[in-house]
Scaffold this active site. Structure first.
Site, PDB file in Angstrom:
ATOM      1  CE  LYS A   1     -13.521   5.105  -0.325  1.00  3.47           C
ATOM      2  NZ  LYS A   1     -12.925   3.855  -0.855  1.00  3.47           N
TER       3      LYS A   1
ATOM      4  CB  SER B   1      -9.691   4.967  -2.558  1.00  3.84           C
ATOM      5  OG  SER B   1     -10.704   3.978  -2.360  1.00  3.84           O
TER       6      SER B   1
ATOM      7  CB  SER C   1      -9.766   0.896  -1.525  1.00  3.30           C
ATOM      8  OG  SER C   1      -9.107   1.213  -2.724  1.00  3.30           O
TER       9      SER C   1
END
Length: 485
Positions: free
Chosen positions: A79, A154, A178
Site C-alpha cells: 500500500k 482505503s 480499511s
C-alpha cells in the site's frame, strides 16, 4: 490456471524442486498486471527493474537452506502509505507525488528478510481517508468482480490486486476497517492484527492510536504465513508490543469444537442488507455443525462507534498532517508571498477534499472551548466501547458478524454524501477503537458481489481468530471463487 491459484506450500515445493523459478513468478505478476490493470487500476507505481533483478538473485539460491523462508520468492504489493526506500510513496496524494523515501518501513524490511519480491505500490484513498478508493488523487480503483463497483477503501488497491491475481499477497493499513472492508468487497481475506503487534514504523500516520498494518491474501493459511513474517516487537515504534510471537500456522487445526462464539444483536440489526444477514446466519450454522457454541449477546455502545471514531481519527489526523507544510518534503507551492502563504498555498493545492474535511473537523474538535465537549467525550465513549468487548470476552472466544452492512456499492453513488459513506464502516470501526484483532473472510454473495464474515478475537489472540477463520474456510469454498476478469 494461474501460478497464484496454487497454495503457498505448493509453490514452495515447485520452487525447491526446481520446477518453478522466482523469475517465472515475477513474470506471472507483471504479465497479469499488463492484462488486467487497465480495468482494475490497482497500482500507482511499478518497480519492475528492481523486482526482476531481485528475482534473478533469488533464483541463484533455489534449493539451498537460504530459500526455505515462509514467503521466499512470492510477489507482493505494498500500500502506498508504507514507505519504501527509493520507490515513490505518495499516499495517493498530490502533496507527496514526488516523495522518494530514504528508508524502508519495518514491515518492508521484514518482507525483504523473508525474501519476497515487491512488485509495486498500490492505490488507496488519499492519506488512507476514505472507504471506497474514490478519494485517490490519481485515479479510482475498480472492483475486479464488477468494475462498476468500488473495491472498498482505503486499502482498495491492495485488495483489488490480490483479487485480480496481480500479486500473491499485499499489505494494507487498517484505521477503521480499511483492510477488512475492501477484503469483504473483493472476496478475499483481510486481517487487522492487535494494535501494537505489527510495527507502524514507516507507515505514514493517519490516526496513530488506531492505525495497524496487516495482510490481504486469497486464503487464511496465507494470511497466517504473512502475519508470521511481519509481526514482532520493533524498538523504533514506541507503541510496539513486547510479546512473544506464537506459531500461527500450527493454530490452523480445522477444529472449532467447543469454541464459544458471540453474535452481537447490534451487528445484525437495522441497516444490514438482508442478503448479507442471510449469508452470515448461514455461516453461523456451519460453525454450529462443526461443534461451536453460538449465542447472541449485546454490545450496547456500538451505536456510538462511528461518531466516536470520526472525532478521534480526525483529531489525530489534524495533528499528524500538520507536518505537511511545503517546507521539508513533498510538493511546495510556487511564488508564495511569505511563509504563511507558503503553508496556505501548499496545503490548499496538495490536499484533496476529504483530507481537508477531516483536518477541519479534527482541528475544531481539538480547539479551545470544544475539546471537552467533543474530543474528551469521544475518548470516554471509546473506553465504554472497549469495555463492551472486555465483557463479552469474559465468556466467549470470538465475536462474529458481517464485515460490512452491504456488498460493494456502485462507483459515484455515495460521493456526494459523506455521512452515508462513513456508515459503511459501522461494523469494523469498534474493533479499531478497542485495539483487538479482526479478520474478514468470504462467506457468500449479494447481488453477485462478495460478502465478508468478520471474526474478532481477544487482544493478541490472533491464533484463535485464524483457527476460527480457517475452519470455516475448510468447510466452504467461497475463498476459491475468482472474479472473471
Amino acid at each position: 490456471m494461474s501460478l497464484f491459484d496454487l497454495k503457498l506450500q505448493e509453490i514452495h515445493n515447485k520452487l525447491h524442486g526446481k520446477q518453478l523459478s522466482v523469475s517465472e513468478l515475477v513474470d506471472e505478476s507483471y504479465s497479469r498486471i499488463g492484462q488486467v490493470d487497465g480495468k482494475v487500476k490497482a497500482f500507482l507505481t511499478l518497480d519492475e527493474e528492481n523486482a526482476r533483478a531481485a528475482a534473478r538473485k533469488l533464483d541463484e539460491q533455489l534449493g539451498g537452506d537460504e530459500s526455505r523462508g515462509l514467503l521466499f520468492g512470492l510477489p507482493a504489493g505494498i500500500k502506498d502509505n508504507i514507505v519504501t526506500e527509493g520507490l515513490t510513496t505518495t499516499c495517493a496524494s498530490q502533496f507527496l507525488r514526488n516523495f522518494n523515501p530514504v528508508y524502508d518501513a519495518t514491515v518492508v524490511q521484514k518482507l525483504k528478510a523473508a525474501q519476497s519480491v515487491t512488485i509495486g505500490k498500490l492505490n488507496m484513498d488519499e492519506f488512507a481517508m476514505g472507504g471506497s478508493n474514490e478519494n485517490s488523487s490519481f485515479h479510482p480503483t475498480y472492483n475486479p468482480w464488477n468494475p462498476e463497483h468500488v473495491p472498498g477503501g482505503s486499502s482498495g488497491g491492495s485488495a483489488a490486486a490480490v483479487a485480480a491475481g496481480e500479486v500473491y499477497f499485499s499489505l494494507g493499513s487498517d484505521t477503521g476497517g480499511s483492510i477488512r472492508q475492501p477484503a469483504a468487497y473483493c472476496g478475499i481475506v483481510g486481517m487487522k492484527p492487535t494494535y501494537g503487534l505489527v510495527s507502524r514504523f514507516g507507515l505514514v500516520a493517519f490516526a496513530s492510536s488506531l492505525d495497524q498494518i496487516g495482510p490481504l491474501t486469497k486464503n487464511v493459511e496465507d494470511s497466517a504465513y504473512v502475519l508470521q513474517a511481519i509481526a514482532g516487537h520493533d524498538p523504533q515504534d514506541s507503541t510496539s508490543a513486547k510479546v512473544d510471537i506464537p506459531d500461527y500456522i500450527s493454530s490452523l487445526t480445522g477444529d472449532v469444537k467447543g469454541l464459544r462464539i458471540a453474535v452481537p444483536k447490534e451487528y445484525l440489526g437495522e441497516g444490514i442488507d438482508p442478503q448479507v444477514k442471510d449469508a452470515v446466519l448461514t455461516a453461523l450454522k456451519v460453525y454450529e455443525s462443526m461443534g461451536a457454541i453460538v449465542e447472541e449477546v449485546s454490545m450496547p455502545h456500538s451505536e456510538y462507534a462511528v461518531a466516536t471514531y470520526y472525532l478521534l481519527a480526525s483529531s489525530e489526523a489534524s495533528s499528524n498532517l500538520a507536518r505537511f507544510d511545503g517546507v521539508r518534503y513533498g510538493v511546495r507551492a510556487e511564488n508564495p508571498a511569505n511563509l504563511l502563504d507558503l503553508y496556505h498555498k501548499s496545503r490548499s493545492q496538495g490536499f484533496g477534499p476529504e483530507v481537508k474535511r477531516r483536518i477541519m473537523l479534527g482541528t475544531y474538535a481539538l480547539s479551545s472551548g470544544y475539546y471537552d465537549a467533543y474530543y474528551l467525550k469521544a475518548q470516554k465513549v471509546r473506553t465504554l466501547i472497549k469495555q463492551d468487548f472486555d465483557n463479552v470476552f469474559k465468556n466467549y472466544d470470538v465475536i462474529i458478524g458481517p464485515t460490512t452492512p452491504t456488498a460493494a456499492f456502485k462507483i459515484g453513488s455515495q460521493t456526494s454524501d459523506p455521512l452515508t459513506m462513513y456508515l459503511n464502516d459501522i461494523l469494523t470501526i469498534p474493533v479499531n477503537l478497542a485495539g483487538v484483532p479482526g479478520i474478514s473472510i468470504p462467506c457468500g454473495f449479494a447481488d453477485g458481489m462478495p460478502v465478508g464474515l468478520q471474526i474478532v478475537g481477544k487482544p493478541l489472540d490472533e491464533s484463535t481468530v485464524l483457527r476460527a477463520a480457517h475452519a470455516y474456510e475448510q468447510a466452504t469454498d467461497f475463498h476459491k471463487q475468482r472474479p472473471a476478469l
